[in-house]
Structure formats: structure tokens, C-alpha cells
Design an enzyme around this catalytic site. Structure first.
Site, PDB file in Angstrom:
ATOM      1  CD  GLN A  16     112.804  15.258  26.122  1.00  0.00           C
ATOM      2  OE1 GLN A  16     112.504  15.818  27.182  1.00  0.00           O
ATOM      3  NE2 GLN A  16     112.727  15.877  24.963  1.00  0.00           N
ATOM      4  CG  ASP A  19     105.759  16.543  29.176  1.00  0.00           C
ATOM      5  OD1 ASP A  19     106.179  17.668  28.823  1.00  0.00           O
ATOM      6  OD2 ASP A  19     106.400  15.492  29.034  1.00  0.00           O
ATOM      7  CE  LYS A  29     112.290  19.378  28.410  1.00  0.00           C
ATOM      8  NZ  LYS A  29     111.634  18.237  27.742  1.00  0.00           N
TER       9      LYS A  29
END
Ligand code: GUN
Length: 286
Positions: free
Chosen positions: A100, A123, A56
Site C-alpha cells: 500500500q 498493482d 481489500k
């Protein structure tokens, strides 16, 4: 005997999307002197998470974003992580925040997600974004379903009136996927581990989305001839190879189009994270 299915090239689609994003980022820099910023927070040393976060971070750099990874030790407390999130919420140069998952067991992931500014929640996990998606309003949408929708539209054009069967009801993939397909005017069935006669349900589908996390569970004779199959599964086999949730060797002989694993949905997920960061930038900074 029909020809084999068209293979949907997610790697190429993701590269094209990243090129578009890079061009937009460079336009924003030139016109306004601003750089969209993506901040990824990793707590602990989970090997798979480390690989994802590095990927990422690298891809955000490659499209020209201000890319920052915050790597915190495994013993980080919930209060310390909440303080980090609060600091990123307050920083105007931060457009996207991703924490994460999974988090260490001593941290309540829901409490952390609830603390992220919904306007920076790239997200799409915050309740505010979940609710907006369900209500059909503009929202930040989870990356894997978003990437799957892009592949479907590129493959099929309009999805209106098609029968879509989503297998798997997770909050990250199955549920938001069903919402997006509904918004695209599909007739949607959300199937799961307790669904009766799953093969018969899947056989109705013009579009199959497999998101269960069980290698090669969806067999070729479950697929309606000509259907489009999106395989979200990434399962590590005992021999170290990756397999999707669909038995690809069987399904490719029946489907009209199918995503491979690897090289299908996977590459689209991070590209969509970058897309969401741009969406968040525009919504927040105009
Ligand atoms: N871990 C595995 N997939 C994801 C994801 O999409 N977002 C976050 N934050 N963590 C993950």
C-alpha cells in the site's frame, strides 16, 4: 433540451465482477484444491490507507481467496520491508502482492516496487508490467484504469475511432489509461496541468477521463453533448463530503453517460485488484 446523462453504476458493475470472480475461485478450489492468495502489505498507521487495506482484505475474503494483510509498524526499515517482499515472492501460495502507498518517507517506494516479482505485481506498478503495457503485450494493468475500461466497454461497446481525452498524467492512472484507450483504438490526448486551453481540448472528446485530484475542476460547458465521462477523482471537501474531479451537477445535464462519485470508478478499483489476482494466478500456476 436533451435528457440527463445515464448514470454509470460502478457499484453494481463491481458487484457483478466480484460475483464472477467468486464463482471462478470456487471452481478452481473444486477442480484443483488450490486457493488464489492475495497479500496486502501496509506500513504504518495512515488512516486512509488502513481503511483501503481493510476493504481489500475483506473483499478478497468475500470472493473466497486466501486473503492476508501484513500490518507492519511505522518504524519498519526499508531492509525489513524488502525482506518481507522477498519472503512473499518466494512463497508459491502467494499469487498477488500489493504494498500500500504512500510508504513512510524513510522508505524508497520505487525500490520496493522494483523488488516485487512482476508475475505477482497485482498493482501493475513494476517496470516490467509498465513496459509490457506500453508495448501492447499481456501485462498486469493498474486497477483503476482497468476498472474504468470495463465501465467504458459496458457503456459504449466498441471504442474504436472515438476521441478520448485523459486529464492527468500520473503513473497510476493517467498514463496507463491512455495506453489502454490507445489499445482500444481510440484517438488519445493525454492532457495535464500545462495543457493550453484545456476546456477546448476536452470539448473534442467523446470520452473524458478526469484524473487530476481537483474537486469539480471539469465544468459542464467543457463537455461535448452526449460524451461519456469517467470521473476518477475522489476529493474530500471541507464539509466532509466527497466530490469528483468533474462538476457532476453541471456535467450530468450535457453528457450522454457519467460516473458518480462515490459509486462510480471507486468500487471497480478493488474488484479489479481481485481480477488481477486471478489473472496472476492463471499466468503463474496455469
Ligand atoms: N494507494 C492509493 N491507491 C493505491 C493503489 O492503487 N495501490 C497501492 N499499492 N497503493 C495505493
Amino acid at each position: 433540451m436533451a435528457a440527463e446523462a445515464r448514470i454509470i453504476d460502478g457499484k453494481a458493475a463491481a458487484a457483478a465482477l466480484r460475483a464472477e470472480i467468486a464463482s471462478e475461485v470456487s471452481g478452481i478450489k473444486a477442480a484443483r484444491g488450490l486457493v488464489p492468495g492475495l497479500h496486502v502489505v501496509l506500513v504504518g498507521e495512515d488512516p486512509a490507507s488502513r481503511v483501503y487495506v481493510a476493504s481489500k482484505e475483506k473483499q478478497a475474503v468475500e470472493v473466497g481467496m486466501n486473503s492476508v494483510a501484513h500490518r507492519l509498524p511505522p518504524e519498519t526499515s526499508e531492509a525489513e520491508l524488502l525482506a518481507k517482499v522477498a519472503q512473499l515472492n518466494a512463497d508459491d501460495s502467494v499469487d498477488g502482492i500489493l504494498v500500500q502507498l504512500p510508504l513512510p518517507a524513510h522508505i524508497d517506494a520505487d525500490r520496493i516496487i522494483d523488488a516485487i516479482d512482476p508475475a505477482k505485481d497485482v498493482d501493475g506498478f513494476h517496470l516490467s508490467n509498465v513496459g509490457k503495457l506500453a508495448a501492447g503485450r499481456a501485462a498486469l494493468v493498474p486497477c483503476t484504469p482497468l476498472g474504468s475500461m470495463i465501465l467504458l466497454r459496458q457503456t459504449l461497446g466498441s471504442l474504436a475511432g472515438l476521441e478520448a481525452v485523459v486529464i492527468g498524467r500520473s503513473a497510476i492512472v493517467g498514463k496507463p489509461m491512455a495506453q489502454l484507450l490507445l489499445q482500444a483504438d481510440c484517438t488519445v490526448t493525454l492532457a495535464h496541468s500545462r495543457t493550453r486551453d484545456l476546456p477546448a481540448v476536452v470539448r473534442r472528446a467523446d470520452i473524458v477521463i478526469a484524473a487530476v485530484g481537483r474537486p469539480r475542476m471539469v465544468k459542464g460547458d467543457w463537455i461535448k453533448p452526449g460524451a461519456t465521462v469517467i470521473d476518477v477523482g475522489i476529493n474530500r471537501l471541507p464539509d466532509g463530503k466527497l466530490a469528483g474531479d468533474v462538476d457532476f451537477a453541471e456535467a450530468v445535464k450535457v453528457a450522454g453517460a457519467i460516473t458518480p462519485v462515490p459509486g462510480g470508478v471507486g468500487p471497480m478499483t478493488i474488484a479489479c485488484l481481485l481480477k488481477n489476482t486471478l489473472t496472476a494466478f492463471h499466468a503463474r500456476r496455469g
